[in-house]
Design an enzyme around this catalytic site. Structure first.
Site, PDB file in Angstrom:
ATOM      1  N   ASP A  35      -9.256 -25.901  -2.394  1.00 17.43           N
ATOM      2  CA  ASP A  35      -8.982 -26.531  -1.076  1.00 17.43           C
ATOM      3  C   ASP A  35     -10.382 -26.410  -0.388  1.00 17.43           C
ATOM      4  OD1 ASP A  35      -8.060 -27.817   1.119  1.00 17.43           O
ATOM      5  OD2 ASP A  35      -7.116 -25.989   1.959  1.00 17.43           O
ATOM      6  N   ASN A  83      -0.519 -35.907  -2.077  1.00 19.45           N
ATOM      7  CA  ASN A  83      -1.831 -36.345  -1.716  1.00 19.45           C
ATOM      8  C   ASN A  83      -1.990 -38.033  -1.873  1.00 19.45           C
ATOM      9  OD1 ASN A  83      -3.282 -33.559  -3.245  1.00 19.45           O
ATOM     10  ND2 ASN A  83      -3.393 -33.902  -1.125  1.00 19.45           N
TER      11      ASN A  83
HETATM   12  C1  FPP Z   1      -8.419 -30.188  -1.424  1.00 19.50           C
HETATM   13  O1  FPP Z   1      -9.484 -30.180  -0.517  1.00 19.50           O
HETATM   14  C2  FPP Z   1      -8.601 -30.817  -2.689  1.00 19.50           C
HETATM   15  C3  FPP Z   1      -8.227 -31.911  -3.550  1.00 19.50           C
HETATM   16  C4  FPP Z   1      -7.119 -32.419  -2.856  1.00 19.50           C
HETATM   17  C5  FPP Z   1      -8.670 -32.267  -4.532  1.00 19.50           C
HETATM   18  C6  FPP Z   1      -9.133 -31.234  -5.462  1.00 19.50           C
HETATM   19  C7  FPP Z   1      -9.870 -31.872  -6.815  1.00 19.50           C
HETATM   20  C8  FPP Z   1     -11.042 -31.258  -7.101  1.00 19.50           C
HETATM   21  C9  FPP Z   1     -11.522 -30.096  -6.676  1.00 19.50           C
HETATM   22  C10 FPP Z   1     -11.724 -32.029  -8.506  1.00 19.50           C
HETATM   23  C11 FPP Z   1     -10.627 -31.713  -9.572  1.00 19.50           C
HETATM   24  C12 FPP Z   1     -11.448 -32.324 -10.801  1.00 19.50           C
HETATM   25  C13 FPP Z   1     -10.968 -32.977 -11.784  1.00 19.50           C
HETATM   26  C14 FPP Z   1     -11.478 -32.732 -12.949  1.00 19.50           C
HETATM   27  C15 FPP Z   1      -9.305 -33.323 -11.725  1.00 19.50           C
HETATM   28  P1  FPP Z   1      -9.386 -30.985   0.517  1.00 19.50           P
HETATM   29  O2  FPP Z   1      -9.930 -32.606   0.344  1.00 19.50           O
HETATM   30  O3  FPP Z   1      -8.013 -31.030   1.223  1.00 19.50           O
HETATM   31  O4  FPP Z   1     -10.141 -30.378   1.617  1.00 19.50           O
HETATM   32  P2  FPP Z   1     -10.199 -30.181   3.260  1.00 19.50           P
HETATM   33  O5  FPP Z   1      -9.116 -29.496   3.350  1.00 19.50           O
HETATM   34  O6  FPP Z   1     -11.454 -29.649   3.586  1.00 19.50           O
HETATM   35  O7  FPP Z   1     -10.014 -31.703   3.932  1.00 19.50           O
END
Ligand code: FPP
Length: 265
Positions: A35, A83
């Site tokens: 996250d 998501n």
């Molecule tokens: C949450 O951070 C993250 C995600 C929903 C996506 C996670 C994906 C990756 C780390 C890359 C994955 C890589 C592969 C190879 C599939 P957020 O966007 O919710 O962050 P925030 O809470 O700060 O908005």
């Protein structure tokens, strides 16, 4: 508002509570809620997707290090069934990430003897994403080292509902007597059912970014898991923080509902 930077050193010091001992047991299955990509980017005045791109680099780093430390299964929450509610451009970017990741990283995964698995409702992913994940699983299927298990379009409540439907169908078609349904039967029908029974449940769950919630992740499987929360955003999570999370796990007293024998350490 670059508030994150001055604080980083401070919270790393605050959170460094335990020393990592490579000779102590390392959790065999670690699950991570990655996250904070969006906030990492926003703090740098970058678009949110820049955080996901950097997050992909962290996935590479942590995969290699976990494998080196002897972790047997690393489950990463990459995209939840919730998501899809994000803006289309962000969803499109997140669906392209596995394509880029596997394109570039599979040769290294093969070299590291890492086997890729993807669990989730894969049939609802765009065709190019499905193709990339199937190919990566196929290309690494002979590997015998760590299993890198991506939860992609995964949601734990949905997973449990699907398992219950499958079990109900087996009962309906007289393949399964109702009285034989037990925890093992249910666990076999969950998406972690592809793993050997002793590796299905994560021993340690890590969540980055300071949020302390589970967000529909492995609800059944975390019954006895230890938790490690860090304020680091996922793109800032590194080898040292992984070792610190394991160090915290190593000093915890896991009793699984039992009590300690007198004199037991
Ligand atoms: C949450 O951070 C993250 C995600 C929903 C996506 C996670 C994906 C990756 C780390 C890359 C994955 C890589 C592969 C190879 C599939 P957020 O966007 O919710 O962050 P925030 O809470 O700060 O908005």
């Amino acid at each position: 508002m670059l508030r994150f930077f001055p604080e980083k050193k401070k919270y790393l010091e605050e959170e460094k509570l335990h020393e990592f001992h490579p000779e102590l047991p390392v959790p065999e299955h670690i699950a991570i809620i990655m996250d904070g990509n969006g906030r990492w980017a926003q703090n740098r005045r970058l678009p949110r997707v820049a955080g996901h791109k950097e997050g992909m680099e962290t996935v590479k780093k942590i995969t290699k290090h976990a494998s080196k430390l002897g972790v047997k299964v690393l489950t990463l929450y990459a995209f939840s069934t919730e998501n899809w509610k994000r803006p289309t451009e962000e969803v499109d970017f997140l669906m392209q990430l596995p394509v880029d990741f596997f394109d570039k990283f599979v040769p290294e995964l093969i070299k590291e003897n890492v086997k890729v698995h993807v669990m989730g409702y894969k049939e609802h992913l765009p065709a190019h994403t499905q193709k990339a994940v199937e190919r990566a699983m196929e290309q690494t299927k002979m590997n015998t080292g760590m299993i890198l298990n991506f939860a992609l379009n995964y949601g734990s409540r949905a997973e449990i509902v699907t398992a219950v439907q499958e079990i109900a169908n087996e009962v309906k078609s007289n393949q399964l007597p109702v009285e034989t349904i037990d925890e093992e039967v249910l666990a076999n029908h969950l998406m972690t059912g592809f793993l050997p029974p002793q590796l299905r449940d994560p021993a340690l769950v890590i969540r980055t970014s300071g949020e302390e919630r589970i967000s529909n992740f492995l609800l059944w499987q975390i019954a006895y898991a230890e938790f490690f929360f860090t304020r680091a955003f996922w793109p800032d999570f590194d080898e040292k923080l992984l070792e610190e999370s394991i160090a915290t796990y190593q000093q915890r007293d896991r009793r699984f509902g039992s009590v300690k024998e007198e004199g037991e350490k």
